[in-house]
Design an enzyme around this catalytic site. Structure first.
Site: not given
Length: 386
Positions: A178, A206, A237
């Site tokens: 990240s 991610h 996300k």
């Protein structure tokens, strides 16, 4: 006195340029935002596909609230689990190519629940040194022996596994790291898991929605499948909503439902969120155009940025870190960008190792080429290399 010491500790954070500041958005999540009364161009969020304010998801959330109400009323294993939760879990499992999925309220809860459910005292965890804090905390909560190997160093990991006498072994890694934006050597990690009879937990926070065919994630991109794999996906996300899930072999997921304390002992997520997430999954699956645009912005940023003193770390993902080093300088650059209407966070220890303070540029499909050029130009000028 305790309070005096706490005040002194706060002052020390300020002196070392480590004090965090919380800002308040006055508009929905998106690149063009009003923040603390200022109009800003934001490069902060993990809303990689630009779905957080997508009208389709807003409508699904509204319809979900009308159908199911505002809250779930209890924990999942008491009376807070709804048929729409079942539908979402089945859809998530199919999407990432696993037999079964289990949803958690947050990614942090998923990681701190799954790890201790799999291993405990006398077992061993092998973790990448740059793993997310939730994976570190999950390992500590498990009370298993924790071995942290240098970032992406599979040779050291192999030596650690070979000398371990633990009954149960668990390899734990982020897929996309990240704060660095690079991707773990997943195929090599799975090979080691198979050779040394270990579980492999991959936190794809991610990567989900961004990597792989139709956004199915880092494991799909690498073409990996195994009963040893536990896949963690985050839904706040790229998915644009909230929550997380773990997916894997059916019996493994059943065990996690029986043993993961953050799942058992918390109120279930509102079922209306599940309705929004079902709509999000459809957009992710059909989102190749968004992913192509995002990839073009990543290439553009890396082409336009011309740095001499600072370093743009190697990354093919929406996370584009600009390594500065010194805490105070990183803060000064972030403040200078803020003054120009550009919101880019300065990331400092303990989030990153000492001496590696950086700007964490997050690109999304909602940005334009003009937005990216504006940021690159500002950074080039601030570094003195226009």
């Amino acid at each position: 006195m305790l309070l005096d010491q706490l005040k002194a500790d706060l002052a020390e954070l300020e002196t070392r340029s480590l004090k965090r500041v919380r800002r308040s958005l006055e508009t929905p999540c998106g690149p063009h935002a009003r923040v603390d009364g200022r109009e800003m161009l934001a490069f902060c969020s993990n809303d990689y596909l630009g779905l957080a304010a997508e009208p389709t998801l807003v409508a699904a959330l509204q319809a979900g609230a009308e159908r199911w109400g505002a809250g779930s009323g209890a924990s999942h294993l008491v009376s807070g689990h709804y048929s729409v939760h079942d539908e979402l879990e089945a859809r998530l499992a199919a999407f990432v190519g696993c037999e079964r999925a289990l949803c958690f309220s947050t990614g942090f809860m998923a990681n701190t629940g799954v790890v201790p459910a799999l291993v405990g005292r006398g077992d061993a965890i092998f973790a990448d040194r740059l793993n997310h804090a939730s994976l570190v905390d999950g390992a500590l909560l498990s009370r298993a022996d924790l071995h942290r190997y240098p970032h992406a160093d599979t040779a050291t990991l192999e030596r650690l596994l070979a000398t371990s006498g633990a009954k149960r072994k668990l390899i734990v890694t982020d897929s996309v790291f990240s704060m660095d934006g690079d991707v773990a050597p997943l195929a090599a990690l799975l090979d080691l898991a198979e050779r040394f009879d270990a579980w492999l937990l991959v936190d794809d926070a991610h990567g989900f929605g961004v990597l792989g065919p139709q956004g199915r994630g880092a494991l799909a991109e690498a073409g990996l499948a195994s009963w040893r794999l536990l896949y963690i996906g985050t839904l706040g996300k790229a998915a644009g909503v909230s929550g997380a899930f773990v997916a894997g072999e059916a019996d493994v997921v059943e065990w996690l439902m029986q043993k993961a304390r953050p799942y058992i002992f918390t109120t279930g997520a509102p079922p209306a969120l599940a309705e929004a997430l079902l709509a999000s999954l459809a957009l992710i699956e059909a989102g190749d155009a968004r992913r192509r645009h995002l990839a073009s912005l990543i290439d553009l940023f890396r082409t336009e940025l011309r740095l001499a003193r600072w370093t743009l770390l190697p990354s093919r993902t929406p996370i584009q870190p600009v390594l500065i080093g010194d805490n105070a300088e990183a803060m000064a650059v972030a403040c200078a960008l803020w003054d120009e209407g550009l919101w880019v966070p300065a990331i400092r220890p303990p989030t990153v190792p000492h001496g590696t303070a950086r700007l964490r540029v997050s690109l999304t499909a909602a940005h334009s080429a003009h937005d990216v050029r504006r940021l690159a130009s500002a950074l080039n000028t601030l570094e003195g290399n226009p």
